[in-house]
Design a protein around this motif. Structure first.
Motif, PDB file in Angstrom:
ATOM      1  N   ASN A 146      44.630  32.438  31.324  1.00 12.70           N
ATOM      2  CA  ASN A 146      43.530  33.216  31.900  1.00 12.70           C
ATOM      3  C   ASN A 146      42.189  32.682  31.411  1.00 12.70           C
ATOM      4  O   ASN A 146      41.978  32.526  30.210  1.00 12.70           O
ATOM      5  CB  ASN A 146      43.651  34.693  31.531  1.00 12.70           C
ATOM      6  CG  ASN A 146      44.835  35.380  32.193  1.00 12.70           C
ATOM      7  OD1 ASN A 146      45.691  35.931  31.524  1.00 12.70           O
ATOM      8  ND2 ASN A 146      44.891  35.344  33.509  1.00 12.70           N
ATOM      9  N   THR A 147      41.283  32.424  32.348  1.00 14.97           N
ATOM     10  CA  THR A 147      39.957  31.911  31.992  1.00 14.97           C
ATOM     11  C   THR A 147      38.941  33.045  31.939  1.00 14.97           C
ATOM     12  O   THR A 147      39.152  34.122  32.523  1.00 14.97           O
ATOM     13  CB  THR A 147      39.480  30.867  33.009  1.00 14.97           C
ATOM     14  OG1 THR A 147      39.302  31.503  34.291  1.00 14.97           O
ATOM     15  CG2 THR A 147      40.494  29.743  33.149  1.00 14.97           C
ATOM     16  N   THR A 148      37.851  32.807  31.266  1.00 17.51           N
ATOM     17  CA  THR A 148      36.775  33.798  31.185  1.00 17.51           C
ATOM     18  C   THR A 148      36.233  34.117  32.576  1.00 17.51           C
ATOM     19  O   THR A 148      35.977  35.285  32.908  1.00 17.51           O
ATOM     20  CB  THR A 148      35.645  33.289  30.284  1.00 17.51           C
ATOM     21  OG1 THR A 148      36.167  33.026  28.981  1.00 17.51           O
ATOM     22  CG2 THR A 148      34.531  34.319  30.181  1.00 17.51           C
ATOM     23  N   LYS A 149      36.067  33.094  33.395  1.00 12.77           N
ATOM     24  CA  LYS A 149      35.555  33.290  34.754  1.00 12.77           C
ATOM     25  C   LYS A 149      36.513  34.141  35.574  1.00 12.77           C
ATOM     26  O   LYS A 149      36.086  35.051  36.301  1.00 12.77           O
ATOM     27  CB  LYS A 149      35.341  31.938  35.437  1.00 12.77           C
ATOM     28  CG  LYS A 149      34.809  32.056  36.857  1.00 12.77           C
ATOM     29  CD  LYS A 149      34.606  30.685  37.485  1.00 12.77           C
ATOM     30  CE  LYS A 149      34.095  30.816  38.930  1.00 12.77           C
ATOM     31  NZ  LYS A 149      33.915  29.489  39.564  1.00 12.77           N
ATOM     32  N   GLU A 150      37.808  33.865  35.452  1.00 11.39           N
ATOM     33  CA  GLU A 150      38.801  34.629  36.196  1.00 11.39           C
ATOM     34  C   GLU A 150      38.748  36.103  35.821  1.00 11.39           C
ATOM     35  O   GLU A 150      38.762  36.981  36.689  1.00 11.39           O
ATOM     36  CB  GLU A 150      40.194  34.067  35.903  1.00 11.39           C
ATOM     37  CG  GLU A 150      41.345  34.867  36.516  1.00 11.39           C
ATOM     38  CD  GLU A 150      42.690  34.415  36.007  1.00 11.39           C
ATOM     39  OE1 GLU A 150      43.703  34.988  36.458  1.00 11.39           O
ATOM     40  OE2 GLU A 150      42.747  33.506  35.150  1.00 11.39           O
ATOM     41  N   GLN A 205      43.118  41.148  45.031  1.00 14.50           N
ATOM     42  CA  GLN A 205      43.551  40.961  43.655  1.00 14.50           C
ATOM     43  C   GLN A 205      44.988  41.455  43.557  1.00 14.50           C
ATOM     44  O   GLN A 205      45.425  42.302  44.352  1.00 14.50           O
ATOM     45  CB  GLN A 205      42.674  41.733  42.664  1.00 14.50           C
ATOM     46  CG  GLN A 205      41.349  41.083  42.339  1.00 14.50           C
ATOM     47  CD  GLN A 205      41.486  39.790  41.577  1.00 14.50           C
ATOM     48  OE1 GLN A 205      42.537  39.494  41.000  1.00 14.50           O
ATOM     49  NE2 GLN A 205      40.423  38.996  41.578  1.00 14.50           N
ATOM     50  N   ALA A 243      36.261  37.729  34.439  1.00 12.93           N
ATOM     51  CA  ALA A 243      34.983  38.304  34.857  1.00 12.93           C
ATOM     52  C   ALA A 243      35.026  38.685  36.329  1.00 12.93           C
ATOM     53  O   ALA A 243      34.530  39.753  36.737  1.00 12.93           O
ATOM     54  CB  ALA A 243      33.847  37.324  34.589  1.00 12.93           C
ATOM     55  N   ASN A 244      35.634  37.832  37.147  1.00 14.51           N
ATOM     56  CA  ASN A 244      35.763  38.124  38.584  1.00 14.51           C
ATOM     57  C   ASN A 244      36.645  39.344  38.816  1.00 14.51           C
ATOM     58  O   ASN A 244      36.369  40.155  39.716  1.00 14.51           O
ATOM     59  CB  ASN A 244      36.324  36.914  39.324  1.00 14.51           C
ATOM     60  CG  ASN A 244      35.310  35.784  39.453  1.00 14.51           C
ATOM     61  OD1 ASN A 244      34.099  36.013  39.395  1.00 14.51           O
ATOM     62  ND2 ASN A 244      35.796  34.574  39.619  1.00 14.51           N
ATOM     63  N   LYS A 245      37.700  39.462  38.023  1.00 18.39           N
ATOM     64  CA  LYS A 245      38.571  40.630  38.165  1.00 18.39           C
ATOM     65  C   LYS A 245      37.816  41.912  37.810  1.00 18.39           C
ATOM     66  O   LYS A 245      37.936  42.926  38.508  1.00 18.39           O
ATOM     67  CB  LYS A 245      39.805  40.482  37.274  1.00 18.39           C
ATOM     68  CG  LYS A 245      40.811  39.480  37.796  1.00 18.39           C
ATOM     69  CD  LYS A 245      42.078  39.476  36.946  1.00 18.39           C
ATOM     70  CE  LYS A 245      43.102  38.501  37.520  1.00 18.39           C
ATOM     71  NZ  LYS A 245      44.379  38.527  36.784  1.00 18.39           N
TER      72      LYS A 245
END
Length: 231
Positions: free
Chosen positions: A108-112, A69, A114-116
């Motif tokens: 920035n997406t919700t999935k991105e 990251q 969440a992964n962070k």
């Protein structure tokens, strides 16, 4: 006896220093990232064992270039200052960044995100702050055991690691150091230096004028036959 050499040697693993993604999607996000990184550098300027970086790839696992990251800003207490192409944790006494910041942009997406969160939670981050400069929303998460838990009262929250205070105003987020100094943009820092320079010049000018008045007074006394040293 003929000695056979190995036909293959282990290839050195290259850890890319760029993920091909832009540092910021817009000027507002970029300004916040730069402001955070610069002010964190200033905050810990006198402490050689605190490393601060912005948009630097962090690899927590040796041998795996896919687990990584690049926080918008991160602080690592216990590691020396200095330039790095990336943060290879196993070469840094296995110390993970304790504090990370992310500045949101419309891309920035919700999935991105969440992964962070899962990444930072898994690899030891103690404090995680997410700021959306468009909606003026600040989210803070603090480590509790193996999890990062949301800080319920974030306004006027004081970071345990950094000692800085977060204050949400109707117009923006303001961050204050323990000495009361607010995090400033590069332009504001330059304006402050210019103001201090002008104040110093004005003070020197005032001292020079007072010295000149004193010299004039001495001269007038001598013209009247008065020796100031005998007074």
């Amino acid at each position: 006896m003929v000695q056979q050499l190995p036909s293959e040697t282990a290839a050195e693993i290259i850890y890319p220093e760029s993920d091909g993604q832009p540092m910021a999607d817009n000027t507002k996000q970029f300004r916040w990232i730069v402001t955070l990184e610069e002010n964190l550098e200033i905050l810990f300027a006198s402490q050689n064992n605190v490393f601060v970086a912005g948009d630097l790839l962090w690899y927590p696992v040796e041998g795996n270039i896919k687990i990584r990251q690049a926080p918008d800003a991160m602080v690592v207490v216990g590691r020396h200052k200095g330039d790095r192409g990336s943060y290879l944790q196993w070469k840094e006494e296995n110390i993970s960044p304790q504090v990370v910041f992310e500045i949101l942009s419309p891309g920035n997406t919700t999935k991105e995100m969440a992964n962070k969160l899962l990444f930072y939670q898994r690899y030891g981050v103690e404090e995680y702050y997410i700021y959306n400069p468009d909606t003026l929303e600040l989210t803070g998460l603090l480590r509790s055991g193996d999890n990062l838990e949301v800080i319920e009262e974030i306004n006027n929250w004081v970071s345990p690691r950094l000692g800085v205070r977060f204050e949400l105003t109707p117009d923006t987020l303001e961050i204050y150091r323990t000495d009361g100094q607010r995090f400033l943009t590069s332009v504001e820092l330059d304006q402050l230096r210019e103001q201090e320079r002008q104040q110093k010049e004005a003070a020197l000018q005032q001292l020079e004028e007072e010295r000149q008045r004193y010299q004039d007074l001495l001269a007038r006394l001598r013209e009247r036959g008065i020796n100031p040293e005998q007074l």
